[in-house]
Design a protein around this motif. Sequence first.
Motif, short mmCIF file in Angstrom:
data_model
loop_
_atom_site.label_atom_id
_atom_site.label_comp_id
_atom_site.label_asym_id
_atom_site.label_seq_id
_atom_site.Cartn_x
_atom_site.Cartn_y
_atom_site.Cartn_z
N ASP A 1 0.80 -1.16 -0.10
CA ASP A 1 0.14 0.10 0.14
C ASP A 1 0.77 1.16 0.02
N CYS A 2 1.85 1.34 0.67
CA CYS A 2 2.75 2.36 0.88
C CYS A 2 4.18 2.19 0.65
N TYR A 3 4.47 1.18 0.04
CA TYR A 3 5.91 0.89 -0.39
C TYR A 3 6.24 0.25 -1.73
N GLU A 4 7.59 0.31 -2.12
CA GLU A 4 7.72 -0.21 -3.37
C GLU A 4 9.41 -0.56 -3.22
N VAL A 5 9.83 -1.83 -3.51
CA VAL A 5 10.91 -2.28 -3.55
C VAL A 5 11.57 -2.42 -5.15
N LEU A 6 12.57 -1.65 -5.25
CA LEU A 6 13.07 -1.83 -6.82
C LEU A 6 14.42 -2.56 -6.39
N VAL A 7 14.41 -3.77 -7.19
CA VAL A 7 15.74 -4.48 -7.08
C VAL A 7 16.66 -4.00 -8.30
N GLU A 8 17.69 -2.99 -8.04
CA GLU A 8 18.34 -2.30 -8.75
C GLU A 8 19.62 -1.78 -8.06
N ASP A 9 20.54 -1.44 -8.57
CA ASP A 9 21.78 -0.72 -8.06
C ASP A 9 21.21 0.85 -7.70
N CYS A 10 21.37 1.40 -6.54
CA CYS A 10 20.84 2.46 -6.13
C CYS A 10 21.59 3.68 -6.88
N PRO B 1 22.41 4.59 -10.21
CA PRO B 1 21.72 5.18 -11.42
C PRO B 1 20.26 5.67 -10.76
N ILE B 2 19.59 4.81 -10.03
CA ILE B 2 18.32 5.22 -9.18
C ILE B 2 18.29 6.74 -8.82
N LEU B 3 19.34 6.98 -7.81
CA LEU B 3 19.70 8.19 -7.22
C LEU B 3 19.74 9.34 -8.23
N LYS B 4 20.78 8.93 -9.26
CA LYS B 4 21.12 10.06 -10.28
C LYS B 4 19.77 10.43 -11.11
N LYS B 5 18.89 9.27 -11.24
CA LYS B 5 17.64 9.74 -12.00
C LYS B 5 16.74 10.43 -11.15
N PHE B 6 16.51 10.14 -9.72
CA PHE B 6 15.81 11.00 -9.06
C PHE B 6 16.29 12.56 -8.99
N VAL B 7 17.80 12.78 -8.77
CA VAL B 7 18.29 13.94 -8.86
C VAL B 7 17.76 14.58 -10.19
N GLU B 8 18.08 14.09 -11.26
CA GLU B 8 17.78 14.59 -12.46
C GLU B 8 16.08 14.97 -12.51
N GLU B 9 15.27 14.37 -12.11
CA GLU B 9 13.82 14.34 -12.07
C GLU B 9 13.26 15.53 -11.07
N GLY B 10 14.43 15.53 -9.91
CA GLY B 10 13.98 16.62 -9.22
C GLY B 10 13.06 16.03 -7.89
N ARG B 11 13.29 14.89 -7.86
CA ARG B 11 12.43 14.08 -6.80
C ARG B 11 13.15 13.99 -5.28
N THR B 12 12.36 14.34 -4.36
CA THR B 12 13.22 14.47 -3.13
C THR B 12 12.49 13.87 -1.81
N PHE B 13 12.82 13.42 -0.82
CA PHE B 13 12.44 12.80 0.16
C PHE B 13 12.64 13.37 1.66
N ASP B 14 11.62 12.88 2.54
CA ASP B 14 11.87 13.51 3.79
C ASP B 14 12.97 12.75 4.76
N PHE B 15 13.02 11.63 4.29
CA PHE B 15 14.23 10.64 5.08
C PHE B 15 14.84 9.91 4.13
N VAL B 16 16.01 9.84 3.98
CA VAL B 16 16.96 9.06 3.12
C VAL B 16 17.60 8.12 4.15
N ILE B 17 17.60 6.69 4.13
CA ILE B 17 18.03 5.95 5.07
C ILE B 17 19.17 5.13 4.51
N ASN B 18 20.39 5.25 4.72
CA ASN B 18 21.40 4.50 3.90
C ASN B 18 21.83 3.30 4.93
#
Lengths: 360, 360
Positions: free
Chosen positions: A244-253, A255-272
């Motif tokens: 309902d409130c989550y999605e798991v991407l089975v990917e190298d993080c 390129p995903i992070l780079k894509k998020f940066v490009e798209e301007g997508r942001t988060f309240d919490f990033v947990i490494n």
Amino acid sequence: MAVRHYTLDFKLSAPADHSATVRSLQSIFQEQEMTETVHDTEGHGYLATFIGKNGRLAILRLYSHGLVTFDLQCCEADDLAQVDNLLDALEKKMKALLNGTIQRVKRLPALQRGAEVDRYWPTADGRLVEYDIDEVVFDKDSAYQNIKILHSRQFGNILILNGDVNLAESDLPYTQAIMGNGREHYAGKEILILGGGDGGILCEAVKLKPKMITMVEIDQMVIDACRKHMRKTCGNVLDNLKGDCYEVLVEDCVPILKKFVEEGRTFDFVINDLTAIPISTAPEEDSMWEFLRLILDLSIKVLRPSGKYFSQGNCVNLTEALSEYEGLLRKLSCKVDFSKEVVCVPSYLELWMFYTIWKK
Amino acid sequence: MAVRHYTLDFKLSAPADHSATVRSLQSIFQEQEMTETVHDTEGHGYLATFIGKNGRLAILRLYSHGLVTFDLQCCEADDLAQVDNLLDALEKKMKALLNGTIQRVKRLPALQRGAEVDRYWPTADGRLVEYDIDEVVFDKDSAYQNIKILHSRQFGNILILNGDVNLAESDLPYTQAIMGNGREHYAGKEILILGGGDGGILCEAVKLKPKMITMVEIDQMVIDACRKHMRKTCGNVLDNLKGDCYEVLVEDCVPILKKFVEEGRTFDFVINDLTAIPISTAPEEDSMWEFLRLILDLSIKVLRPSGKYFSQGNCVNLTEALSEYEGLLRKLSCKVDFSKEVVCVPSYLELWMFYTIWKK
């Protein structure tokens, strides 16, 4: 078939009389019908080896500076009560012989060498520790790493990646720490988890009614193994890669992070939850530090101005590596502040540092 | 002068060809100018010992069931980089020789034998663990026990009584657990502490504004050593044996408890910080169990009807000893109920059971 290796050491306040001590101990080995070989140590004390029935090997050494070491190696199928008796006899005789000059008698739990189930998983600061592991639950190589799940009587199943203890079912304190130990409000928030294939953070975060959790884990085999064998940690959140409130991407993080940066997508919490801080700055670790810096930079870029970035550090004893990391934090292109917290994670057998980072 | 003992083991999926393997490894020892002795094991595999410069001893053993063990003992003053090189060379050559049949290579952190500072304090369930101890702060025999305070880099000073890790300065979770983990109200209450010479419980209890705390600790030397060296645990409460709301009696608690029973004196909380549950029911432990039962009986007698009795149990893995204790609780003359809780005490390196007991 494992080998049991016993050690029994006597620390003396004064060097022992070699020949008298040895003569007196020989009877013990003779009773056991062990064959003695005395070695020439070129002036480095007395050294004898004894070979016994069933392939038992004993080593007796008297150092000239006042230390007597004794080793006994035998197969685990050997008569262990008899072996204990031999050690008892030796300890008793030594105490009778050297009474008054013995400062310390040390008889350690036997090392179990070559056993089917490996119980020794040294700490991050390089100490020898034995776990109460009694079963290999899972052991496979994925495309990325060796994945083991071992059962500990007290900690439950333990996930071990490339030989490093990652997380045990007992380790809710790890998950709580890397989520801010209850200081943050997750309800209605957007969360990015980097790594986290054991499902621990995802499972706890889902309970807090966030708006959306995106988790990026590279290794499907970790997810599959943990879904099956670490259920006290992940509950049922890994049963489906979407909820309902989550999605798991089975990917190298990356390129995903780079894509998020490009798209301007942001988060309240990033947990490494990806990697511990490399323990050294030696050349072979350079790429690890570069990786850490890259992840940090990208993570801060996708973090909202009021957001928080959480990360584990390393064991508290690796002070140089932790300082290096804090230096890195001070030199990021985007200025950040940070706080740190020492946490006891049950299965780690050492205290661990966690970081909270936010934009200045 | 300590001895460093390295082990390097190869677990094989099939027995190795002894003579070919040995021939190939010999060059490593020859380069080190070590003198070889081949031993007759009467059919129990290949065994050779090598004596080198500086009294180095190496042991190479190939078991017929597919295990190769290697030991290297050297003085800590030896050239440790050279020793590492030797181990590296051996590991590399073995991997080249037996590539494909090696299931596991295990190289443990070196055992430090006979060192000035003893770092090995096995857990209650008998596992070998190495602590990050770097200093002997205090080491004396009192009339009752051996008292050691050792400094750990991560846990602070650790109190060790008769070889058992009692409490470290990091171990507030122990004190919180044996006080009920925040579930009880101590304000205005009367409290009896049995033992507790480290001052941890007293220090925390005083903060909660009780009416009166009576602590009965037999060993003045423990109090004195902890007052000086465990200040993160005891604060300043041991600076005086009497405070606004507490009194420390340096006495055997049994006659004191008996006197309290006679006088009809009662308490809201009795905290038994004296002894862990004996780990066995062997004859030599009988008196320990008798002592435990005596303390329990007397404690319940001085407990108010609404009162609580707190006690540590033992490590969670000693399930038989814990069951025995719970059986004892069910057979007390005064009927009691109890609850138990598993707690992670940082310096213990194993999970620990705590009990709360109350009158039915």
